[in-house]
Design a protein around this motif. Structure first.
Motif, PDB file in Angstrom:
ATOM      1  N   GLU A  70       1.292  -1.669   8.349  1.00  0.00           N
ATOM      2  CA  GLU A  70       2.433  -0.823   8.023  1.00  0.00           C
ATOM      3  C   GLU A  70       2.093   0.024   6.798  1.00  0.00           C
ATOM      4  OE1 GLU A  70       7.089  -1.292   6.810  1.00  0.00           O
ATOM      5  OE2 GLU A  70       5.934  -3.098   7.300  1.00  0.00           O
ATOM      6  N   ARG A  71       2.542   1.269   6.815  1.00  0.00           N
ATOM      7  CA  ARG A  71       2.298   2.153   5.665  1.00  0.00           C
ATOM      8  C   ARG A  71       3.436   1.964   4.690  1.00  0.00           C
ATOM      9  NH1 ARG A  71       0.091   8.230   7.030  1.00  0.00           N
ATOM     10  NH2 ARG A  71      -1.078   8.198   5.110  1.00  0.00           N
ATOM     11  N   THR A  72       3.234   1.138   3.705  1.00  0.00           N
ATOM     12  CA  THR A  72       4.297   0.904   2.725  1.00  0.00           C
ATOM     13  C   THR A  72       4.170   1.924   1.612  1.00  0.00           C
ATOM     14  OG1 THR A  72       2.848  -0.716   1.715  1.00  0.00           O
ATOM     15  CG2 THR A  72       4.551  -1.553   3.181  1.00  0.00           C
ATOM     16  N   PRO A  73       5.302   2.291   0.988  1.00  0.00           N
ATOM     17  CA  PRO A  73       5.209   3.254  -0.110  1.00  0.00           C
ATOM     18  C   PRO A  73       4.403   2.674  -1.273  1.00  0.00           C
ATOM     19  CG  PRO A  73       7.490   2.496   0.198  1.00  0.00           C
ATOM     20  CD  PRO A  73       6.658   1.846   1.254  1.00  0.00           C
ATOM     21  N   PRO A  74       3.799   3.542  -2.082  1.00  0.00           N
ATOM     22  CA  PRO A  74       2.974   3.043  -3.185  1.00  0.00           C
ATOM     23  C   PRO A  74       3.791   2.233  -4.190  1.00  0.00           C
ATOM     24  CG  PRO A  74       3.248   5.425  -3.309  1.00  0.00           C
ATOM     25  CD  PRO A  74       3.808   4.991  -1.994  1.00  0.00           C
TER      26      PRO A  74
END
Lengths: 150, 687
Positions: A70-74
């Motif tokens: 999953e592309r989680t926010p930084p």
């Protein structure tokens, strides 16, 4: 290949989507905090951004895409690992997003096991091997391969 | 493999330059066979290739060159006159020398023999010895001969760097030499100009070396020097030097070791040499001035590897970016001192940028020169008489650009010769002179360079292009197209109207390659053609590939650079013109319909649009497209950074740059966007 044929190497360990990965420390140029990024419309999501590394325009790659994470926010721990890899025999500098960077450590050859054919949710050719440290598994990705099949 | 310091590599580079010079000299010689300077230039080039070649172990090349050099020596001395056939052989021989130097293993020895036989036939000499044999003429080498060598250097020879002592040393190295300085031209001490050489020398030399070796000593000075070399009988040797020669350096003929005498005497010689008014025998003014110019050029220019210039350009690019950041940082500051420093840095970095770009500039004549040969060879192959004329050869362009222009220009010129120009009979029937004309020109137009290739041939055949395009379904049958649009079709891959294939062109692989090459240089191609009057192809190119003026625009949150040369105007997008719901994306610009692209949609921007959208009208040649953006931010000095291979598949962008705040902005690919805009309507219909 027998497991103990693997050479030991200095590796930078980092966290991607909860897994620990190890990247050959020799190809690491520097580790940056989050810096402004520029979207490249139309590019593959794996390398859809550019960053400025000391005056050079460098593509920023998100390995999580290739490992179907999953592309989680930084977060405050997010870093950019700048590495140099050989792309079509041409040295290319790319940035790799890491959820967290741990340390540089030696991964003993004997502790590296070949990629198991089953029980993997990732493409086996993206993984060089699985290292073991204590109770933890460390994934050793084949960075060149990952970028080549881009 | 071959480092920068590899002598053989240095020789190859030098030889490549010399061969290029030789070729252009030969071609000019063909039109002006009486020109001594050209003959001399060709001879010197050959001589240097021979000398350096044997020094660096290119023996085959040196031996072959020697024979060609001999032929040119005969022309120089007037024994034979240069003619077209001889120059044709010389050109072929030049190619052979190149082959011998670049890949000695692959050069065909039979070709060398054939060429030498041709040279021999032209010079009327007995067939030259096999090229493998040593250049020295063996039969003369056995018996020692005595020569009387008298020479007087040009008065400014010392100023130009000639050292008479070295010449004398070299002479005495050939054999037993008796050297006498002639001081008759030395003026009284009060009139003495120490920078001028007013001495002459009389050398009696006994040597087993052939005459050519003695002449070789003077190769670089003989144009300006008075030189006589004549054989003397053994008993004819002068017993005493001329009476008026106080500064005599007599050397016992028995002394075979390198003569210490001239060196020991050096201060005296130098002192006397630094004397005097001009020698009475000045060479002809013209060649003297030329020689001086050549000497001055040689002294004031240096060879620098191109990579170093690239590195310098990179550094300057960094400086420009760093300055932009500085400017942004202190933009709001009220500190006058800091502001004045920033302005000073701006002035310096702009100056540095201009100088660096200037260093990389090369006159386009270096490129045009190569085409003389191309046109000559092609016109013979095709049996069409063609005159090539040029103008604006001194127009300067970035070095990289010049290199990358070669292939597209070769394609265009080949096409002109092969398809554009008619045969002599056809031309006469049309009432044209039998000789075809091709004119190459280059000129500056603002920040662009325009290169025009014009022929006076039959012109592009509109009907055939149209028929072909319809056949390939590039256009709708009966579609109305402007000439410019119609002509652009010839750049389509696989498009060729030639009825028959020739070895030169006609396979339709040419023009789309040209188009792509010019696009990659951020250039544009315009074609104008009149039936039976000819075709004119104009390439519009930026001056440099490194830094361009750009227009910075904002789309959503992203900032993009549009190359300023392509920008025609900026207008506001009137809400009334926004007729997307009608399936139209056209803007009425003073009566002309211009298709427009919403970059927000192309770039899939989710950020809400600004209330007032702007349209930047861009063009390549005749074709215009509007780009709808959120905001026009202003102009920006754009240091172009190429994108990595990872983004090779990304359309719409030709590169990236770094903005004043350190962030990266993408540079829009004008050619690509215009193409997209032009095909907009059919695409919408299809979807």
């Amino acid at each position: 290949m027998a497991a103990n044929d693997n050479p030991s190497f200095e590796a930078l360990t980092l966290n991607l989507g909860g897994e620990v990965f190890a990247i050959d420390a020799n190809c690491v140029h520097e580790i940056l905090d989050m810096i402004p990024q520029t979207d490249v419309p139309g590019a593959h999501p794996f390398v859809d951004r550019l960053i400025n590394v000391r005056g050079k325009v460098v593509p920023l790659a998100d390995l999580r895409i290739k490992f179907e994470m999953e592309r989680t926010p930084p977060t405050i721990d997010t870093r950019i690992v700048v590495v140099e890899i050989l792309l079509d025999d041409e040295p290319t500098v790319v940035g790799l997003l890491a959820d967290k960077v741990y340390e540089v450590t030696t991964i003993g050859g004997a502790s590296i096991e070949d990629t198991p054919d089953i029980g993997m949710r990732w493409r086996p050719d993206f993984i060089k091997g699985i290292g073991k440290r204590g109770q933890d598994f460390i994934v050793i990705p084949d960075i060149v391969r990952i970028f080549s099949v881009h | 493999m071959t480092g920068r310091n590899d002598p053989a590599q240095i020789f190859r580079e030098e030889a490549a330059d010399l061969l290029t010079e030789l070729e252009s000299t030969l071609l000019r010689l063909e039109t002006r066979p009486a020109d001594r300077d050209l003959l001399d230039t060709a001879f010197r080039a050959l001589h240097t290739i021979k000398g350096s070649g044997s020094m660096f172990g290119f023996d085959a090349a040196a031996a072959f060159t020697h024979h060609l050099e001999s032929a040119f020596d005969q022309m120089r001395t007037g024994k034979i006159a240069p003619n077209s056939a001889l120059i044709g052989v010389a050109l072929a021989a030049k190619d052979h020398i190149r082959a011998l130097i670049e890949s000695p293993a692959h050069a065909d020895p039979a070709e060398g023999e054939r060429l030498l036989a041709l040279v021999a036939a032209q010079t009327g000499a007995a067939p030259a010895a096999s090229p493998a044999s040593a250049p020295d003429l063996a039969d003369e080498a056995e018996r020692p001969t005595t020569w009387r060598v008298r020479f007087r250097l040009a008065p400014d020879a010392v100023e130009r760097g000639t050292n008479p002592l070295l010449l004398l040393d070299e002479l005495s190295g050939l054999g037993d030499a008796t050297i006498t300085a002639l001081t008759d031209a030395v003026p009284p001490i009060e009139e003495l100009d120490p920078n001028r050489c007013c001495l002459a020398w009389d050398v009696t030399l006994t040597t087993t070396q052939p005459l050519a070796m003695i002449q070789d000593v003077f190769i670089f000075v003989m144009d300006d020097a008075d030189l006589t070399i004549e054989p003397v009988a053994m008993d004819d040797r002068p017993e005493a030097p001329p009476a008026n020669a106080p500064a005599t350096v007599a050397q016992p003929p028995a002394d075979v070791s390198p003569p210490p005498a001239p060196r020991a005497d050096a201060p005296t010689l130098a002192l006397v040499a630094e004397a005097a008014k001009p020698a009475p025998s000045a060479p002809s003014g013209q060649s003297d001035a030329d020689a001086a110019k050549v000497a001055a050029n040689a002294a004031s220019s240096i060879r620098v590897p191109a990579e170093r210039l690239d590195d310098l350009m990179d550094q300057v690019g960094e400086l420009v970016i760093a300055h932009a950041r500085l400017k942004q940082l202190i933009g709001g500051s009220a500190d006058l001192q800091i502001k004045s420093v920033a302005e000073e840095i701006e002035r310096l970095s702009n100056g540095l940028r201009d100088i660096t770009m200037g260093i990389r500039m090369v006159p386009i004549g270096t490129l045009f020169g190569r085409f003389r040969r191309l046109v000559r060879d092609l016109s013979q192959e095709l049996g069409k008489g063609v005159t090539l004329t040029m103008s604006g050869e001194d127009t300067e362009l970035d070095k990289t650009m010049i290199e990358r222009l070669n292939d597209p220009l070769v394609h265009i010129i080949r096409n002109s010769l092969d398809h554009g120009l008619e045969t002599a009979e056809e031309r006469v029937a049309q009432g044209k002179p039998p000789q075809g004309q091709i004119h190459l020109s280059a000129r500056h137009a603002g920040t662009r360079v325009l290169i025009t290739i014009r022929d006076d041939g039959r012109g592009l055949d509109r009907d055939r292009i149209r028929a072909k395009a319809e056949e390939q379904e590039l256009i709708q049958p009966g579609a109305k197209l402007s000439d410019a649009d119609l002509f652009q079709l010839i750049f389509h891959p696989g498009f060729s109207t030639a009825k028959t294939l020739t070895s030169l062109s006609g396979r339709g692989v040419g023009m789309d390659v040209v188009k792509r090459a010019i696009d990659s240089l951020r250039g544009a191609i315009d074609i104008a053609s009149t039936p039976n009057r000819g075709t004119e192809i104009t390439l519009g190119l930026p001056l440099t590939l490194a830094i361009i003026d750009g227009l910075l625009v904002r789309v959503g949150k992203g900032r993009y650079v549009i190359p300023l040369f392509a920008v025609e105007e900026c207008v506001e997008l009137p809400p009334g013109e926004d007729r997307r719901h009608l399936g139209r994306n056209f803007l009425n610009i003073r009566g002309a319909l211009v298709p427009f692209i919403r970059l927000r949609e192309s770039f899939a921007v989710s950020h809400p649009p600004d209330a007032y959208q702007k349209v930047v009208i861009i063009s390549t040649g005749e074709r215009r497209v509007g780009l709808v953006v959120d905001q026009v931010l202003g102009d920006h000095q754009t240091v172009i950074k190429s994108m990595s291979k990872l983004h090779a598949d990304v359309a719409n962008f030709s590169g990236a740059t770094i903005l004043g705040d350190g962030s990266v902005a993408l540079i829009l690919d004008i050619g690509q966007l215009v193409a997209v805009g032009q095909s907009f309507e059919p695409q919408r219909d299809a979807s």
